[in-house]
Write an enzyme that holds these catalytic residues in place. Structure first.
Site, PDB file in Angstrom:
ATOM      1  N   ASP A 143       5.945  -2.516 -15.458  1.00 16.72           N
ATOM      2  CA  ASP A 143       5.310  -2.721 -14.122  1.00 16.72           C
ATOM      3  C   ASP A 143       4.990  -1.084 -13.949  1.00 16.72           C
ATOM      4  OD1 ASP A 143       4.738  -2.354 -11.465  1.00 16.72           O
ATOM      5  OD2 ASP A 143       6.176  -3.866 -10.838  1.00 16.72           O
ATOM      6  N   TYR A 168      11.245  -3.862  -8.326  1.00 11.07           N
ATOM      7  CA  TYR A 168      10.646  -4.406  -7.141  1.00 11.07           C
ATOM      8  C   TYR A 168      11.331  -5.568  -6.584  1.00 11.07           C
ATOM      9  CZ  TYR A 168       7.133  -6.181  -4.048  1.00 11.07           C
ATOM     10  OH  TYR A 168       6.527  -6.612  -2.824  1.00 11.07           O
ATOM     11  N   ARG A 178     -13.807 -18.866 -10.628  1.00  8.28           N
ATOM     12  CA  ARG A 178     -12.517 -18.692 -11.037  1.00  8.28           C
ATOM     13  C   ARG A 178     -12.194 -18.163 -12.389  1.00  8.28           C
ATOM     14  NH1 ARG A 178     -10.480 -23.206 -12.755  1.00  8.28           N
ATOM     15  NH2 ARG A 178     -11.248 -24.447 -10.822  1.00  8.28           N
ATOM     16  N   LYS A 186      -1.299  -0.802  -4.333  1.00 10.51           N
ATOM     17  CA  LYS A 186      -1.008   0.317  -4.110  1.00 10.51           C
ATOM     18  C   LYS A 186      -1.773   1.659  -4.525  1.00 10.51           C
ATOM     19  CE  LYS A 186       2.540  -2.486  -3.381  1.00 10.51           C
ATOM     20  NZ  LYS A 186       3.466  -2.886  -3.935  1.00 10.51           N
TER      21      LYS A 186
HETATM   22  C1  LIG Z   1       3.887  -4.074  -4.287  1.00  9.25           C
HETATM   23  C2  LIG Z   1       4.649  -4.157  -5.641  1.00  9.25           C
HETATM   24  C3  LIG Z   1       4.312  -5.527  -6.393  1.00  9.25           C
HETATM   25  C4  LIG Z   1       3.911  -6.765  -5.899  1.00  9.25           C
HETATM   26  O1  LIG Z   1       2.380  -6.542  -5.719  1.00  9.25           O
HETATM   27  P1  LIG Z   1       1.884  -7.290  -4.571  1.00  9.25           P
HETATM   28  O2  LIG Z   1       0.427  -6.954  -4.829  1.00  9.25           O
HETATM   29  O3  LIG Z   1       2.442  -6.841  -3.276  1.00  9.25           O
HETATM   30  O4  LIG Z   1       1.883  -8.854  -4.586  1.00  9.25           O
HETATM   31  C5  LIG Z   1       4.847  -5.425  -7.687  1.00  9.25           C
HETATM   32  N1  LIG Z   1       5.684  -4.223  -8.270  1.00  9.25           N
HETATM   33  C6  LIG Z   1       5.786  -3.181  -7.526  1.00  9.25           C
HETATM   34  C7  LIG Z   1       6.309  -1.975  -8.205  1.00  9.25           C
HETATM   35  C8  LIG Z   1       5.327  -3.067  -6.311  1.00  9.25           C
HETATM   36  O5  LIG Z   1       5.242  -1.879  -5.832  1.00  9.25           O
END
Ligand SMILES: *Cc1c(COP(=O)(O)O)cnc(C)c1O
Length: 378
Positions: free
Chosen positions: A169, A97, A45, A194
Site C-alpha cells: 500500500d 491503515y 463499467r 490522498k
Molecule cells: C485512506 C487509505 C486507504 C483507504 O482508501 P479510501 O480511498 O479511503 O477507501 C488505504 N490505505 C491507506 C494507507 C490510506 O491512507
C-alpha cells in the site's frame, strides 16, 4: 520521460475528441456505438475513456505495465483480494491503515481467509509467519500511523522465493517518492484520495502491477465487482496528479520543519518522522525513497494534552484523511484507528498520546506558529 513530466502528460495526450484538448475529456457515455469503434469500449463499467486516461497515467507513475482505477482505496483493496480464495493465508504488516485491518478481520475473515499480523521491520518474523497456505504478503511503508519503514527489496525477494504475492500500500509515499515495483514488489495499491488526488475533494483507489496473470484476473474482477470510479472522479484525480511532483516537494519540506520543531518542544516525548536521522528507519528510507514524505506522528509527554491540542489548532485542521494541500491533524486512537481493538492498538504503539499530522503546502511559519500555540507557550 521523467516523473514530473509523466505526471503532467500521460493520459492527457490522447486527444480523443480530436480537438487538441490538453486534458482528457470527461466521457460520460455509458455505452459505445459498436459500429463506430469496435475494440476499446463497450460498457462504462468494463472500460471508460476517462478512466483509461487515468489508468495509463497511474501505470506510468508507478512504472508498472498495468493500472486499474477504483471508486476508493478500499474498493481497490476489496478487488485485489479476489486473487485469493477461502483457506488462503495472508501475512500482513501489523501497522496498517485501520480500514485495511477492518476489511481483513471483519469481512474477508468471514469468507475463510486467515490473517497473521507481524512487525515486518523484521524480515525473519515475516519468514516465520509464512505457512504452506500463505498466498499474500501485505505491506505498508511508511506505515500508518507509526511511520515504520520496512525493507521492500528484501521482503519482495522473500515473497518471491516463497512463491507468494507481495503487495505494498504505497499511499503514504505516493509514486513521487517510492516505486515498490522497481524494488521487486508484485502489486501496488493506492488510495488516490490522498496525495494523488491531493485536494481532499475526490475519493479513489488504484492497483498497479507488471504481472500479466495478476492484471488479467484483476481486470476481470474490476468489471465483475463493479467498484469503478465515475468519469468525473477520474478527471479530478488526473488533474490532481498534474501537480503531484511540486506538491510533494513542499509536503516533504514542511513535514521536515514540523518534525524538527516538535522534536525540540518540551511537551513532546517522541517524533516519528523517517526524515529525522534518529528515526530507526532513516537509512532504509533514504535508500528506497527519494524523499521522506509529508506524514509524521508524535507522542506527547502528557497523553491528556492530545485532545487539547486538537481543540486549539487554528490553521491546521482537525480531521481524518491525509495527503492534501491543507494540513491535517488527527488522533489515531479515537479517529482513524478506532476500529482496531484497544489492547492490540496500545500494544502496537498507538497510544492515547499519539497524534498524526499530514503536512500541507501552506506557509511553514504559519504551521509552526499554530502548533506552538496549540501545544501551549512559546
Ligand atoms: C485512506 C487509505 C486507504 C483507504 O482508501 P479510501 O480511498 O479511503 O477507501 C488505504 N490505505 C491507506 C494507507 C490510506 O491512507
Amino acid at each position: 520521460m521523467r516523473f514530473a513530466t509523466k505526471a503532467v502528460h500521460v493520459g492527457s495526450e490522447t486527444d480523443q475528441d480530436a480537438a487538441g484538448s490538453v486534458n482528457a475529456p470527461i466521457s460520460y457515455s455509458v455505452t459505445f456505438d459498436q459500429n463506430r469503434q469496435k475494440e476499446r469500449f463497450e460498457y462504462s463499467r468494463t472500460g471508460n475513456p476517462t478512466r483509461l486516461a487515468l489508468e495509463r497515467n497511474l501505470a506510468a507513475l508507478e512504472r508498472g505495465k498495468y493500472a486499474l482505477a477504483f471508486a476508493s482505496g478500499l474498493a481497490a483493496e476489496t478487488t485485489l483480494m479476489t486473487v485469493l480464495k477461502a483457506g488462503d493465508h495472508i501475512v500482513c504488516m501489523d501497522d496498517v491503515y485501520g480500514g485495511t485491518y477492518r476489511l481483513f478481520t471483519q469481512v474477508f475473515a468471514n469468507f475463510g481467509m486467515k490473517f497473521t499480523f507481524v512487525d515486518a521491520r523484521d524480515p525473519a518474523a515475516v519468514k516465520k509467519a509464512i505457512r504452506k497456505s500463505t498466498r499474500m504478503l501485505w505491506l505498508e511503508s511508511p506505515s500508518n500511523p507509526l511511520m515504520k519503514i520496512v525493507d521492500l527489496r528484501a521482503l519482495g525477494e522473500l515473497a518471491r522465493s516463497a512463491g507468494i504475492l507481495s503487495v505494498v500500500d504505497n499511499t503514504f509515499a505516493s509514486p513521487a517518492l517510492q516505486n515498490p515495483l522497481r524494488l521487486g514488489i508484485d502489486v501496488v495499491v493506492h488510495s488516490t484520495t490522498k496525495y494523488l488526488g491531493g485536494h481532499s475533494d475526490i475519493l479513489g483507489g488504484a492497483i498497479v502491477t507488471s504481472r500479466d496473470d495478476v492484471h488479467e484476473r484483476l481486470r476481470f474482477s474490476q468489471n465483475a465487482l463493479g467498484g469503478v470510479p465515475s468519469p468525473m472522479d477520474c478527471f479530478l484525480t488526473l488533474r490532481g496528479i498534474k501537480t503531484l511532483a511540486v506538491r510533494m516537494e513542499r509536503h516533504c519540506a514542511n513535514a521536515k520543519r514540523i518534525a524538527e520543531f516538535l522534536a525540540g518542544h518540551p511537551a513532546v516525548k517522541r517524533v516519528l518522522y523517517p526524515g529525522l536521522p534518529k528515526h530507526p528507519g532513516h537509512d532504509l528510507a533514504k535508500r528506497q525513497m527519494s524523499g521522506f514524505g509529508g506524514m509524521l506522528s508524535f507522542t506527547l509527554k502528557d497523553p491528556a494534552m492530545a485532545v487539547k491540542v486538537l481543540r486549539r489548532v487554528k490553521v491546521i485542521i482537525r480531521g481524518e484523511s491525509l495527503g492534501a494541500v491543507e494540513s491535517l491533524i488527527e488522533h489515531p486512537a479515537t479517529m482513524t484507528h478506532a476500529s482496531i481493538p484497544k489492547g492490540l492498538r496500545k500494544a502496537g504503539g498507538i497510544t492515547d498520546g499519539l497524534l498524526r499530522i499530514s503536512a500541507g503546502i501552506e506557509d511553514i511559519d504559519d504551521l509552526v506558529e499554530d502548533l506552538g500555540q496549540a501545544l501551549g507557550g512559546r
